[in-house]
Scaffold this active site. Sequence first.
Site, PDB file in Angstrom:
ATOM      1  N   ILE A   6       0.845  -1.196   0.000  1.00 58.88           N
ATOM      2  CA  ILE A   6       0.000   0.000   0.000  1.00 58.88           C
ATOM      3  C   ILE A   6       0.878   1.243   0.000  1.00 58.88           C
ATOM      4  CG2 ILE A   6      -1.987   1.129   1.077  1.00 58.88           C
ATOM      5  CD1 ILE A   6      -2.298  -1.373   2.839  1.00 58.88           C
ATOM      6  N   ASN A  83      -2.255   4.200  -3.881  1.00 65.83           N
ATOM      7  CA  ASN A  83      -3.086   5.218  -3.241  1.00 65.83           C
ATOM      8  C   ASN A  83      -2.419   6.591  -3.156  1.00 65.83           C
ATOM      9  OD1 ASN A  83      -5.108   6.348  -1.162  1.00 65.83           O
ATOM     10  ND2 ASN A  83      -3.178   6.336  -0.021  1.00 65.83           N
ATOM     11  N   TYR A 150      -3.533  17.415 -12.024  1.00 64.34           N
ATOM     12  CA  TYR A 150      -4.120  16.328 -11.235  1.00 64.34           C
ATOM     13  C   TYR A 150      -5.147  15.555 -12.055  1.00 64.34           C
ATOM     14  CZ  TYR A 150      -6.533  14.048  -7.309  1.00 64.34           C
ATOM     15  OH  TYR A 150      -7.100  13.120  -6.454  1.00 64.34           O
ATOM     16  N   LYS A 154      -4.987  11.585 -13.290  1.00 65.41           N
ATOM     17  CA  LYS A 154      -5.994  10.587 -12.936  1.00 65.41           C
ATOM     18  C   LYS A 154      -6.679  10.008 -14.170  1.00 65.41           C
ATOM     19  CE  LYS A 154      -5.447  10.644  -8.477  1.00 65.41           C
ATOM     20  NZ  LYS A 154      -4.857   9.477  -7.787  1.00 65.41           N
ATOM     21  N   VAL A 185     -13.744  12.277  -0.184  1.00 62.62           N
ATOM     22  CA  VAL A 185     -13.282  11.773   1.103  1.00 62.62           C
ATOM     23  C   VAL A 185     -12.654  12.915   1.898  1.00 62.62           C
ATOM     24  CG1 VAL A 185     -11.938   9.981   2.258  1.00 62.62           C
ATOM     25  CG2 VAL A 185     -12.813   9.587  -0.068  1.00 62.62           C
ATOM     26  N   THR A 187     -10.062  14.144   3.481  1.00 63.65           N
ATOM     27  CA  THR A 187      -8.627  13.904   3.638  1.00 63.65           C
ATOM     28  C   THR A 187      -7.858  15.221   3.558  1.00 63.65           C
ATOM     29  OG1 THR A 187      -8.261  13.620   1.266  1.00 63.65           O
ATOM     30  CG2 THR A 187      -8.864  11.644   2.538  1.00 63.65           C
TER      31      THR A 187
END
Length: 246
Positions: A6, A83, A150, A154, A185, A187
């Site tokens: 991870i 991730n 970004y 992605k 999320v 974060t």
Amino acid sequence: MKYFIITGTSRGLGEAMAFKLISPEHHLICISRTKNDDLIAASSHLDYYEYDLQNVNQIEALMEQVFQKIDLTDADGVYLINNAAIISPFSRIEQANSQDLMDNLHINLLAPIVLTSSFIRLTQHLPLEKRILNISSASAKQLLPGMSAYSAAKAGLDAFSSCVGLEQGADSAAVKIVSVYPGMVDTSLQEQARNTSNEALATPDIFKMVKDRGMLISPNTTADKLIGLLLGHSFHQGTVVEDLLL
């Protein structure tokens, strides 16, 4: 024993997934720029690599070290979760400097590509379950000013995942790969987007509105969904899962 590699486990979603995966039947191999001492203390079945994924030239050597920690005689599954991500530069493209742009594409796109390449090379001969979960973003399609690098990274990650899925095919020995949009999320990436001061962009106000209206999902809730996808029966080769909640 199931082995999980991870990236981006120092905080946020990566940390939440790692904590959820801790089990006597699981061995975790965590990779991030700074070590997460809480994770290290939480499990004896865990190895940690303090590594900056901007250094893409050394990722293959890193993965060779990682696989020395995997007892292939005892493994019934090996999983890679890409991730780690950064949102900067969060600006109009003409305001971004070349180093920030390279850092963004290195971490968000090139590092997952090299990690995937190494993972497949090191596991393709193994008669066990092999899966790669690429954490993408709806920003690949829902475009906002200031996020061009970004979003491009992605979108590239989605296309890469689908193409590798075609390469691997449906053979029983294939490495399965899926790209997924985890949703909004709560974060540090969201916090950074909210707090960016740029009068030329309205985008930070959008992120503030999402937070103020309680639309963000907790990392723990999202981690449960992602792990369910990774280990479940809906992990279909080469797909881009755009709605994790379905």
